[in-house]
Scaffold this active site. Structure first.
Site, PDB file in Angstrom:
ATOM      1  N   ASN A 147      18.428   5.416  36.182  1.00 36.21           N
ATOM      2  CA  ASN A 147      19.712   6.123  36.136  1.00 36.21           C
ATOM      3  C   ASN A 147      20.709   5.594  37.153  1.00 36.21           C
ATOM      4  O   ASN A 147      21.864   5.290  36.827  1.00 36.21           O
ATOM      5  CB  ASN A 147      19.501   7.624  36.348  1.00 36.21           C
ATOM      6  N   LYS A 151      24.133   3.601  36.164  1.00 38.74           N
ATOM      7  CA  LYS A 151      25.328   4.442  36.143  1.00 38.74           C
ATOM      8  C   LYS A 151      26.186   4.424  37.413  1.00 38.74           C
ATOM      9  O   LYS A 151      27.376   4.735  37.341  1.00 38.74           O
ATOM     10  CB  LYS A 151      24.924   5.897  35.872  1.00 38.74           C
ATOM     11  N   SER A 236      21.026  15.288  44.501  1.00 39.44           N
ATOM     12  CA  SER A 236      20.434  16.546  44.048  1.00 39.44           C
ATOM     13  C   SER A 236      19.003  16.675  44.576  1.00 39.44           C
ATOM     14  O   SER A 236      18.789  16.717  45.780  1.00 39.44           O
ATOM     15  CB  SER A 236      20.510  16.622  42.524  1.00 39.44           C
ATOM     16  N   ASP A 313      30.952  21.516  41.072  1.00 41.56           N
ATOM     17  CA  ASP A 313      29.539  21.375  40.726  1.00 41.56           C
ATOM     18  C   ASP A 313      28.991  22.736  40.319  1.00 41.56           C
ATOM     19  O   ASP A 313      29.045  23.701  41.098  1.00 41.56           O
ATOM     20  CB  ASP A 313      28.794  20.844  41.955  1.00 41.56           C
ATOM     21  N   HIS A 346      28.609  17.576  39.211  1.00 40.38           N
ATOM     22  CA  HIS A 346      27.273  17.139  39.653  1.00 40.38           C
ATOM     23  C   HIS A 346      26.865  15.793  39.049  1.00 40.38           C
ATOM     24  O   HIS A 346      25.744  15.341  39.246  1.00 40.38           O
ATOM     25  CB  HIS A 346      26.252  18.215  39.252  1.00 40.38           C
TER      26      HIS A 346
END
EC number: 3.1.2.12
Length: 368
Positions: A147, A151, A236, A313, A346
């Site tokens: 990821n 990204k 996160s 978020d 987020h």
């Protein structure tokens, strides 16, 4: 448990059965030429966890999962034993980016007892002897090692500053633990970067994997990586991991940063669910993986902690709790730069917007 092969088709020559014993399984193996695939479900089921091999330490064909059966001389062994034999590091992907390379690797983890993948961005270099400091990136719930690499766009700044990016996966995979994929916030893709103490989740030891095994693998296989010069960051759940790992290993990492970290997991639903399942009911054990608790004990910091938090978020008010961490830092005079970013959520759009600041933050700690 005994498994007996059905009678072979009449057109196949049968050279007679032989009984082979391996660990707790006894299997009747028919020595036939491999010309027919037959009676798969009656011979061995997918749940048996058995595989065919042409012999120890040779190439293996995984037939239990896809429903094929191989008939021939060889040894039937369990999946975990095959993977232990396949301990070598193998490259499974490579793409050029900003004159460096994104590379993806697979290996067997002795810590997690399963195959794992991780990704590395190697910055460009004019010299084969140049060594790069390492920035570990820990991803969030449901993510894999890909990821961030796909990204974030972090490679542009990493290429400029000469920092290697290392992104591990977020949990063990392929262990088929009951309930491991029932929810997004527990089990697969939700390792929480701790060492589980509950028997069911005993393989969930992402803390040891990230802190001990992965750096050793990098050091032994990539001479261009200076693993003794490392920093750590994440998002996160991965932000939680970055903060707690950094605080408990100040001698191993020069700096830390985080995007929207789960900063006080013992007081949010995500953390309480994960910690109850992985660590049991011992609240003292929970505190060992909570940055807000740890900062009171580990606060002799050489660099400012950088945290970015989007004000839009959806998890900000109830799950992330950065203000709790900020209060704890103030109590012990720990240097913290907490930036609340108006309008950001987020997602990786948020990360991509501010990732250059974070790479620069770590480059400064490494005096690049």
């Amino acid at each position: 448990m005994n498994w007996a092969a059905p009678p072979p088709p009449s057109k196949t020559k049968n050279k007679g059965p032989a009984t082979l014993t391996h660990t707790r399984y006894t299997v009747f193996l028919l020595f036939n030429e491999i010309k027919n695939l037959w009676s798969t479900e009656r011979f061995l089921t997918k749940s048996s966890g058995l595989y065919y091999s042409g012999g120890p330490c040779k190439a293996f064909s995984r037939w239990a999962r896809d429903g094929n059966i191989l008939v021939g001389s060889g040894l039937l062994v369990r999946e975990s034993e095959i993977e232990r034999m396949e301990t070598g590091l193998s490259e499974i992907g490579s793409t050029k980016m900003f004159d460096g390379f994104n590379k993806r690797y697979k290996h067997y983890s002795s810590t997690l007892e399963c195959s794992m993948t991780f990704s590395v961005y190697f910055p460009p270099s004019a010299s084969s002897s140049k060594r790069f400091p390492v920035l570990y990136w820990l991803s969030g719930l449901t993510c894999t090692d890909e990821n961030f690499i796909i990204k974030s766009g972090a490679q542009r700044a990493a290429s400029t500053h000469g920092i290697a990016l290392v992104a591990p996966d977020t949990s063990p995979r392929g262990l088929n633990i009951e309930g491991e994929a029932d929810s997004y916030d527990l089990g697969v893709g939700a390792g929480f970067y701790l060492n589980a103490t509950q028997e069911k989740w005993k393989n969930w030891r992402m803390y040891d994997y990230v802190v001990k095994e992965l750096p050793k693998i990098l050091s032994e296989n990539f001479s261009q990586l200076d693993t003794a010069s490392a920093s750590i960051s994440g998002h996160s759940m991965g932000g939680h991991g970055a903060l707690t790992i950094y605080l408990k290993n100040l001698d191993k990492y020069k700096s830390v940063s985080a995007f929207a970290p789960i900063a006080n997991p013992i007081n949010c639903a995500w953390g309480q669910k994960a910690f109850t399942n992985y660590l049991g009911d011992d609240k003292a054990a929970w505190e060992e993986y909570d940055a807000t608790c740890l900062i009171s004990k580990f606060n002799n910091l050489s660099a400012t902690i950088l945290i970015d938090q989007g004000e839009n978020d959806q998890f900000f008010p109830d799950q992330l709790l950065p203000s709790k961490f900020e209060e704890a830092c103030k109590k012990v005079n720990a240097p913290l730069l907490l930036r609340l970013q108006p309008g950001y959520d987020h997602s990786y759009y948020f990360i991509a917007t501010f990732i250059e600041d974070h790479i620069s933050h770590h480059a400064q700690a490494h005096k690049l």
